[in-house]
Scaffold this motif. Structure first.
Motif, short mmCIF file in Angstrom:
data_model
loop_
_atom_site.label_atom_id
_atom_site.label_comp_id
_atom_site.label_asym_id
_atom_site.label_seq_id
_atom_site.Cartn_x
_atom_site.Cartn_y
_atom_site.Cartn_z
N ILE A 2 -5.18 105.76 38.90
CA ILE A 2 -6.06 106.62 38.11
C ILE A 2 -5.81 108.09 38.43
O ILE A 2 -5.68 108.94 37.54
N ILE A 3 -5.70 108.39 39.73
CA ILE A 3 -5.50 109.78 40.14
C ILE A 3 -4.17 110.31 39.60
O ILE A 3 -4.10 111.44 39.07
N ALA A 4 -3.12 109.51 39.70
CA ALA A 4 -1.82 109.95 39.19
C ALA A 4 -1.86 110.16 37.68
O ALA A 4 -1.31 111.15 37.17
N ARG A 5 -2.54 109.27 36.99
CA ARG A 5 -2.58 109.36 35.52
C ARG A 5 -3.35 110.59 35.06
O ARG A 5 -2.89 111.33 34.16
N VAL A 6 -4.53 110.85 35.63
CA VAL A 6 -5.32 111.99 35.15
C VAL A 6 -4.68 113.31 35.56
O VAL A 6 -4.81 114.31 34.85
N ALA A 7 -3.95 113.31 36.67
CA ALA A 7 -3.23 114.52 37.05
C ALA A 7 -2.16 114.85 36.02
O ALA A 7 -1.95 116.02 35.69
N GLU A 8 -1.50 113.82 35.48
CA GLU A 8 -0.50 114.04 34.43
C GLU A 8 -1.14 114.64 33.19
O GLU A 8 -0.47 115.37 32.44
N LEU A 9 -2.43 114.37 32.98
CA LEU A 9 -3.13 114.88 31.80
C LEU A 9 -3.63 116.31 32.00
O LEU A 9 -4.18 116.90 31.07
N GLY A 10 -3.50 116.83 33.21
CA GLY A 10 -3.94 118.19 33.48
C GLY A 10 -5.29 118.29 34.15
O GLY A 10 -5.82 119.39 34.34
N VAL A 11 -5.87 117.15 34.54
CA VAL A 11 -7.15 117.16 35.24
C VAL A 11 -6.90 117.63 36.67
O VAL A 11 -6.01 117.12 37.35
N ARG A 12 -7.70 118.57 37.14
CA ARG A 12 -7.53 119.12 38.47
C ARG A 12 -8.75 118.93 39.37
O ARG A 12 -8.84 119.53 40.44
N SER A 13 -9.66 118.11 38.94
CA SER A 13 -10.85 117.81 39.75
C SER A 13 -11.09 116.31 39.69
O SER A 13 -11.30 115.75 38.61
N VAL A 14 -11.04 115.64 40.83
CA VAL A 14 -11.29 114.21 40.89
C VAL A 14 -12.17 113.90 42.09
O VAL A 14 -12.25 114.69 43.03
N GLY A 15 -12.84 112.77 42.03
CA GLY A 15 -13.67 112.35 43.15
C GLY A 15 -13.90 110.85 43.09
O GLY A 15 -13.59 110.21 42.09
N TRP A 16 -14.45 110.30 44.14
CA TRP A 16 -14.76 108.87 44.13
C TRP A 16 -16.16 108.66 44.68
O TRP A 16 -16.66 109.42 45.53
N ILE A 17 -16.82 107.65 44.17
CA ILE A 17 -18.16 107.29 44.62
C ILE A 17 -18.15 105.79 44.94
O ILE A 17 -17.75 104.98 44.09
N PRO A 18 -18.55 105.40 46.13
CA PRO A 18 -18.55 103.99 46.50
C PRO A 18 -19.64 103.22 45.76
O PRO A 18 -20.63 103.80 45.30
N LEU A 19 -19.45 101.93 45.63
CA LEU A 19 -20.45 101.06 45.00
C LEU A 19 -21.79 101.19 45.70
O LEU A 19 -21.88 101.16 46.92
N ARG A 20 -22.85 101.35 44.89
CA ARG A 20 -24.21 101.36 45.41
C ARG A 20 -24.97 100.20 44.77
O ARG A 20 -24.84 99.95 43.58
N LEU A 21 -25.79 99.52 45.57
CA LEU A 21 -26.51 98.34 45.08
C LEU A 21 -28.01 98.43 45.40
O LEU A 21 -28.56 97.60 46.13
N PRO A 22 -28.72 99.42 44.85
CA PRO A 22 -30.14 99.56 45.16
C PRO A 22 -30.99 98.48 44.48
O PRO A 22 -30.73 98.07 43.35
N HIS A 23 -31.99 98.01 45.19
CA HIS A 23 -33.03 97.12 44.66
C HIS A 23 -32.43 95.95 43.86
O HIS A 23 -31.65 95.18 44.39
N GLU A 24 -32.79 95.85 42.58
CA GLU A 24 -32.38 94.69 41.78
C GLU A 24 -30.89 94.67 41.44
O GLU A 24 -30.38 93.65 40.95
N VAL A 25 -30.18 95.75 41.67
CA VAL A 25 -28.76 95.77 41.35
C VAL A 25 -27.99 94.80 42.25
O VAL A 25 -27.01 94.18 41.81
N ALA A 26 -28.42 94.65 43.49
CA ALA A 26 -27.72 93.76 44.42
C ALA A 26 -27.67 92.31 43.92
O ALA A 26 -26.58 91.73 43.83
N PRO A 27 -28.80 91.68 43.57
CA PRO A 27 -28.71 90.31 43.06
C PRO A 27 -27.97 90.22 41.72
O PRO A 27 -27.28 89.23 41.46
N LEU A 28 -28.10 91.24 40.88
CA LEU A 28 -27.35 91.25 39.63
C LEU A 28 -25.85 91.24 39.89
O LEU A 28 -25.09 90.51 39.24
N PHE A 29 -25.42 92.07 40.83
CA PHE A 29 -24.00 92.16 41.13
C PHE A 29 -23.50 90.89 41.80
O PHE A 29 -22.39 90.41 41.50
N ARG A 30 -24.29 90.32 42.67
CA ARG A 30 -23.90 89.06 43.30
C ARG A 30 -23.73 87.96 42.25
O ARG A 30 -22.80 87.15 42.32
N GLU A 31 -24.63 87.93 41.28
CA GLU A 31 -24.53 86.95 40.21
C GLU A 31 -23.26 87.19 39.40
O GLU A 31 -22.55 86.23 39.02
#
Length: 365
Positions: free
Chosen positions: A251-280
């Motif tokens: 993803i980083i290599a591809r968007v850099a080719e497109l001229g994007v100069r700002s990238v970041g990553w956010i780890p998975l978060r599983l607050p409250h009911e999201v955890a059982p939904l994701f496990r399912e």
């Protein structure tokens, strides 16, 4: 242990209606035997349809004091989101309205058509001090129903008229519907756009985020925004261990080719009911990986499914977290984006704000 006999529900992120909530809401889903009986009499259940309720709030601008987010005010033109991202951290907000964070969040939506008018009133208040307004903090401002309501565009029109800075976060190429406004606002340093790209695999995307734009369309949107001179950020969000992390470098290599100069990553978060939904969801789509995925998640979150604390919720710890950070930084260097950054950082101009008068006309001052 999840029983997947009746799963998955095609075209939706949540895999069933049986999601436990913090508030002990009554389950509306019949048990398996009854569903089998009904199906034998009436055939398969009717396809889930999306419903939209018009909401008339008294205010539209929400302020926060969170120390680890880059904005202090936001607007959510909609509640709920039809895109159905199974990992969406905003799902639990539906439980406050006696609705399921699962299928209700995806199918029972709320629209706020008075949003632009309410914003105008807020901006006209004496003493209002402008700072960038964040759009897309809880639900995507360009989810499918924006096609009919166009609330996001109306908000942008108010911001353009008053020269009020705004940031947009989306997973949709529909952001290009407003390319004319974004191009004008970008010339005056009034807008920045963040597009989330989770994976480069359209089949995986269809399972994780079933009603989002395909990854290829999001890349096209990023390229077009760069061409228009709009400041853009690509967010690898969320990075899911053993599911999407393999796409980080690509993803980083591809968007850099497109001229994007700002990238970041956010780890998975599983607050409250999201955890059982994701496990399912894991039990349905990746049963052979489910144990490994959750083991890594817990290792990064201090032994828990989720870390709700300020700062650390966006800053996982441990060997796996360190590995992801090292991979991210190395990929950014190879792509020519320096060290990368984990939040969108664009300097928008707050000095030219021109508050509207209460009668709706702009001030001449």
């Amino acid at each position: 242990m999840f029983h997947v006999k009746h799963l998955p529900i095609k075209g939706r992120g949540a895999q069933s209606g049986a999601v436990p909530t913090r508030f002990g809401l009554a389950e509306r889903e019949a048990d398996g035997d009854w569903r089998d009986h009904v199906a034998s009499l009436d055939g398969p259940p009717v396809k889930l349809r999306t419903t939209v309720t018009v909401e008339r709030p008294k205010s539209i601008l929400t302020f926060n004091q969170s120390p680890d987010v880059p904005f202090d005010r936001s607007i959510n033109a909609y509640r709920g989101c039809e895109k159905g991202c199974v990992y969406c951290f905003a799902r639990p907000t539906h439980a406050y309205h006696d609705l399921s964070p699962g299928l209700d969040f995806e199918t029972r939506l709320f629209a706020k058509p008075d949003a632009a008018a309410l914003l105008r009133k807020t901006l006209a208040k004496k003493g209002y001090s402008p700072k960038p307004i964040a759009l897309g903090t809880n639900t995507d401002p360009y989810q499918p129903i924006e096609r009919d309501y166009r609330i996001t565009r109306q908000i942008l029109e108010v911001c353009r008229e008053t020269r009020h800075p705004v940031t947009i976060t989306t997973k949709s190429d529909r952001v290009l519907w407003d390319a004319d406004l974004l191009e004008q606002m970008a010339r005056e340093k009034l807008v920045a756009v963040s597009v989330s790209v989770t994976t480069l695999d359209p089949l995986l995307s269809g399972k994780l985020e079933p009603r989002c734009a395909a990854p290829s369309k999001r890349l096209i949107a990023l390229a077009k925004l760069v061409e228009l001179g709009v400041p853009v950020h690509c967010s690898l969000s969320p990075v899911i261990p053993a599911i999407t992390d393999e796409f980080m470098e690509g993803i980083i290599a591809r968007v850099a080719e497109l001229g994007v100069r700002s990238v970041g990553w956010i780890p998975l978060r599983l607050p409250h009911e999201v955890a059982p939904l994701f496990r399912e969801w894991l039990a349905v789509h990746f049963p052979e990986r489910a144990g490994r995925v959750m083991s890594i998640v817990r290792e990064m979150r201090g032994g828990r499914d989720n870390d709700p604390n300020f700062h650390s919720r966006f800053n996982p710890q441990g060997v796996w977290a360190d590995l992801f950070r090292a991979r991210f930084r190395l990929a950014c260097r190879k792509a020519g984006i320096g060290q990368g950054q984990e939040r969108t950082r664009f300097e928008l101009d707050c000095t030219r704000f021109c508050p509207p008068q209460r009668d709706g006309q702009l001030s001449l001052l």
